[in-house]
Design a protein around this motif. Structure first.
Motif, mmCIF file in Angstrom:
data_model
loop_
_atom_site.group_PDB
_atom_site.id
_atom_site.type_symbol
_atom_site.label_atom_id
_atom_site.label_comp_id
_atom_site.label_asym_id
_atom_site.label_seq_id
_atom_site.Cartn_x
_atom_site.Cartn_y
_atom_site.Cartn_z
ATOM 1 N N TYR A 258 16.586 -25.559 -16.592
ATOM 2 C CA TYR A 258 16.658 -26.997 -16.897
ATOM 3 C C TYR A 258 15.437 -27.542 -17.635
ATOM 4 N N THR B 170 13.533 -31.188 -16.682
ATOM 5 C CA THR B 170 14.138 -31.853 -15.516
ATOM 6 C C THR B 170 14.303 -30.890 -14.336
ATOM 7 N N GLU C 97 13.878 -32.443 -10.697
ATOM 8 C CA GLU C 97 15.009 -33.249 -10.207
ATOM 9 C C GLU C 97 16.207 -32.368 -9.849
ATOM 10 N N GLN D 215 22.878 -32.713 -17.026
ATOM 11 C CA GLN D 215 21.961 -33.278 -16.050
ATOM 12 C C GLN D 215 22.773 -33.820 -14.869
ATOM 13 N N LEU E 15 15.758 -40.432 -15.057
ATOM 14 C CA LEU E 15 16.291 -39.621 -16.143
ATOM 15 C C LEU E 15 16.992 -40.474 -17.198
#
Length: 332
Positions: free
Chosen positions: A61, A64, A67, A110, A120
């Motif tokens: 990812y 990100t 998260e 995401q 985000l």
């Protein structure tokens, strides 16, 4: 990144590089204004890459990863009341269960949760394609492969476009749908969030400016082409930001905007065009005006008008702040 290492760097070389970079970027030696932030980011990068589990998330990812790691480890769990029988007696007990997620491991999707969705969504100024679904919903499961295909084959090669998903089977995610009102009472649902246009008005204005995408019944590339066309139309409808001029008001900002437009030689360079400027602050009321203004600009794009948004905000730069506030005061 700050470490400047390759994906296949060994643990020993990673540690060696970190020690060298930590000396160079230590606030006692680094005189940059953001030296503390740089040093903290360096430490976080090293802690991520030195931990095998975190590194796997980063490889998938990238920026990100934190998260996505939090989502899988913390939010894909729930407690259910289950019935047990022992010694002729029946009792209820809370049992932790793993929740299903249709998009795990999808590098170009995401997965959003109420706890970090604002971060985000707010950090990316382009167009968002948001898919709301539930793994236990038949139509949602049928729709998921289309979203994955679009993310991999279309969105991944366009830096202005991102795909996010909201698992409605996860606790608290229902609150995310509330932002979009009654139009999203049913799932599966595909929502296109408009770009900011450079105004940086934050999440409130972004969530106020969206369109519902007709899911249709087409599949594969036909669905992807139709969705891409809708995203491109939304991208092109963004109203650019008008920069405040230090010591000036709206008129000065417009004059500077006209000078820039003339230098660029684009469609806004027409000296006879009338300029319509929406002056906003960071309030919820202003957030509600942005989508109205964007749609007005879209409908009258070729009617001799140039549309811009001028923002009044608490800017850490004193001069810029004074200019934007001055511009707002002139409109009162």
């Amino acid at each position: 990144g700050l470490l400047g290492v390759s994906r296949d760097v060994s643990p020993a070389d990673l540690k060696k590089t970190f020690r060298k970079r930590s000396i160079d970027l230590h606030p006692d030696k680094n005189r940059a204004p953001d030296a503390v932030a740089q040093f903290q980011a360096l430490r976080e990068a090293y802690e991520c890459l030195s931990d095998p589990a975190s590194r796997q998330y980063y490889d998938t990812y990238e920026e990100t990863w934190a998260e996505m790691k939090e989502y899988e480890e913390k939010h894909l769990k729930s407690f259910q009341r289950q019935m047990f029988q022992q010694g002729g007696r029946v009792y209820m007990k809370n049992v932790e269960v793993e929740l299903e997620e249709m998009f795990l491991g999808e590098a170009h999707v995401q997965m959003l949760h109420q706890s970090f969705a604002a971060k985000l969504l707010g950090n990316f100024p382009g167009v968002w394609v948001l898919f709301f679904g539930n793994p236990h919903c038949g139509p949602c499961r049928q729709m998921a492969p289309k979203i994955k295909h679009f993310a991999r084959e279309v969105a991944s090669s366009r830096d202005w476009l991102r795909v996010g998903t909201v698992n409605m089977g996860v606790n608290a995610n229902g609150n995310l749908l509330d932002h979009f009102g009654a139009a999203t009472n049913t799932i599966p649902q595909v929502i296109l969030v408009a770009p900011t246009g450079g105004t940086g008005l934050g999440l409130q204005s972004r969530l106020a400016d969206f369109e519902i995408f007709d899911r249709g019944r087409d599949g594969g590339w036909a669905f992807a082409r139709r969705l891409l066309a809708a995203c491109e139309q939304l991208r092109d409808s963004a109203v650019p930001e008008l920069r405040a001029v230090s010591g000036g008001g709206v008129a000065s900002a417009v004059a500077e905007g006209q000078r820039i437009a003339a230098a660029d030689g684009g469609p806004d360079a027409n000296p006879r065009a009338k300029w319509a400027v929406l002056v906003v602050d960071d309030s919820n009321a202003a957030a509600g005006l942005v989508p109205v203004f964007r749609r007005l600009a879209q409908k009258t794009r070729h009617a001799g008008f140039v549309f811009r948004v001028l923002q009044c905000t608490d800017d850490p730069d004193a001069d810029a702040h004074a200019a934007s506030v001055h511009a707002c005061e002139e409109t009162e």
